[in-house]
Design a protein around this motif. Sequence first.
Motif, PDB file in Angstrom:
ATOM      1  N   ALA A 177     -50.909 -43.739   1.879  1.00 16.78           N
ATOM      2  CA  ALA A 177     -50.345 -44.500   2.993  1.00 16.78           C
ATOM      3  C   ALA A 177     -51.467 -45.092   3.841  1.00 16.78           C
ATOM      4  O   ALA A 177     -51.367 -46.218   4.326  1.00 16.78           O
ATOM      5  N   TYR A 178     -52.546 -44.345   3.998  1.00 17.04           N
ATOM      6  CA  TYR A 178     -53.678 -44.827   4.787  1.00 17.04           C
ATOM      7  C   TYR A 178     -54.321 -46.033   4.116  1.00 17.04           C
ATOM      8  O   TYR A 178     -54.655 -47.014   4.763  1.00 17.04           O
ATOM      9  N   VAL A 179     -54.451 -45.987   2.785  1.00 16.71           N
ATOM     10  CA  VAL A 179     -55.046 -47.101   2.050  1.00 16.71           C
ATOM     11  C   VAL A 179     -54.171 -48.339   2.194  1.00 16.71           C
ATOM     12  O   VAL A 179     -54.652 -49.435   2.418  1.00 16.71           O
ATOM     13  N   LYS A 180     -52.860 -48.180   2.102  1.00 18.15           N
ATOM     14  CA  LYS A 180     -51.963 -49.321   2.187  1.00 18.15           C
ATOM     15  C   LYS A 180     -51.946 -49.917   3.592  1.00 18.15           C
ATOM     16  O   LYS A 180     -51.795 -51.103   3.752  1.00 18.15           O
ATOM     17  N   LYS A 190     -54.818 -55.491   3.164  1.00 24.68           N
ATOM     18  CA  LYS A 190     -53.955 -56.641   3.446  1.00 24.68           C
ATOM     19  C   LYS A 190     -53.118 -57.030   2.230  1.00 24.68           C
ATOM     20  O   LYS A 190     -52.327 -57.952   2.303  1.00 24.68           O
ATOM     21  N   ASP A 191     -53.307 -56.305   1.111  1.00 24.31           N
ATOM     22  CA  ASP A 191     -52.513 -56.569  -0.083  1.00 24.31           C
ATOM     23  C   ASP A 191     -51.098 -56.041   0.106  1.00 24.31           C
ATOM     24  O   ASP A 191     -50.870 -55.022   0.739  1.00 24.31           O
ATOM     25  N   ILE A 192     -50.145 -56.743  -0.493  1.00 25.86           N
ATOM     26  CA  ILE A 192     -48.761 -56.306  -0.430  1.00 25.86           C
ATOM     27  C   ILE A 192     -48.509 -55.218  -1.454  1.00 25.86           C
ATOM     28  O   ILE A 192     -47.749 -54.291  -1.235  1.00 25.86           O
ATOM     29  N   TRP A 193     -49.157 -55.304  -2.636  1.00 24.69           N
ATOM     30  CA  TRP A 193     -48.997 -54.303  -3.694  1.00 24.69           C
ATOM     31  C   TRP A 193     -50.312 -54.135  -4.414  1.00 24.69           C
ATOM     32  O   TRP A 193     -51.225 -54.950  -4.301  1.00 24.69           O
ATOM     33  N   ASN A 194     -50.409 -53.062  -5.184  1.00 22.80           N
ATOM     34  CA  ASN A 194     -51.574 -52.818  -6.033  1.00 22.80           C
ATOM     35  C   ASN A 194     -51.339 -53.456  -7.392  1.00 22.80           C
ATOM     36  O   ASN A 194     -50.195 -53.626  -7.815  1.00 22.80           O
ATOM     37  N   GLU A 195     -52.401 -53.783  -8.097  1.00 28.72           N
ATOM     38  CA  GLU A 195     -52.269 -54.387  -9.417  1.00 28.72           C
ATOM     39  C   GLU A 195     -51.612 -53.425 -10.404  1.00 28.72           C
ATOM     40  O   GLU A 195     -50.933 -53.847 -11.328  1.00 28.72           O
ATOM     41  N   GLU A 196     -51.797 -52.097 -10.210  1.00 29.13           N
ATOM     42  CA  GLU A 196     -51.210 -51.112 -11.111  1.00 29.13           C
ATOM     43  C   GLU A 196     -49.696 -51.074 -10.983  1.00 29.13           C
ATOM     44  O   GLU A 196     -48.991 -50.655 -11.895  1.00 29.13           O
TER      45      GLU A 196
END
Length: 197
Positions: free
Chosen positions: A62-65, A69-75
Amino acid sequence: MERLEVSSAQHLQALSALLSAQQDGDGDDDDEEESKNVTAYAQLGPGHIGPPPKKDKEESTAYVKKNSKDIWNEEEVAEGSQYDDLADPRPQPEYEIILKQSVGTEDLFLGLSGKDPSSMCCEAMLVKIKLPDAKATDVVLDVKEKFLDLRTPKYKLGLHLPHPIHSQEGKAKFFTDREELEVTLLLKRSTDFIKIQ
């Protein structure tokens, strides 16, 4: 034998006495407590089995998100989703996926290589795509590790492959008499590093 039957009969009578004693009790207060216990247990599910999950991992993600500024991770995004175009009216052609393996006489009659008919022993995947009224020059084919994208003026196919493949080591052949494209793809297996001699 008779002794076991008598003891089991005694156990049944004792159980019956226990159950009837609970039903003949005070009544209202016991029923309310039992209904509270039943609703508490009814709220439990398979996720409540075992130790509770660690909260350190949840807080760190949650801290990383929050800081990104990204909406989602590539994974999180499925491979090939960039090719999904819901406004494209072209139909999907008929296709068939066949798993292949190289088998010699020593495999058939002697079983020396340890191969069996399972998909774990397959080396390649053959994708047969029916393309009526299409020419070989009309076909645009793009193959990724887990996704096959095929486009013609009349058809569109975005196929998520069941096994990862070597995207640079495949071949495709168009048969004009059958109006069919055959794409052979080499599988990327977890046991490729093991050499059977």
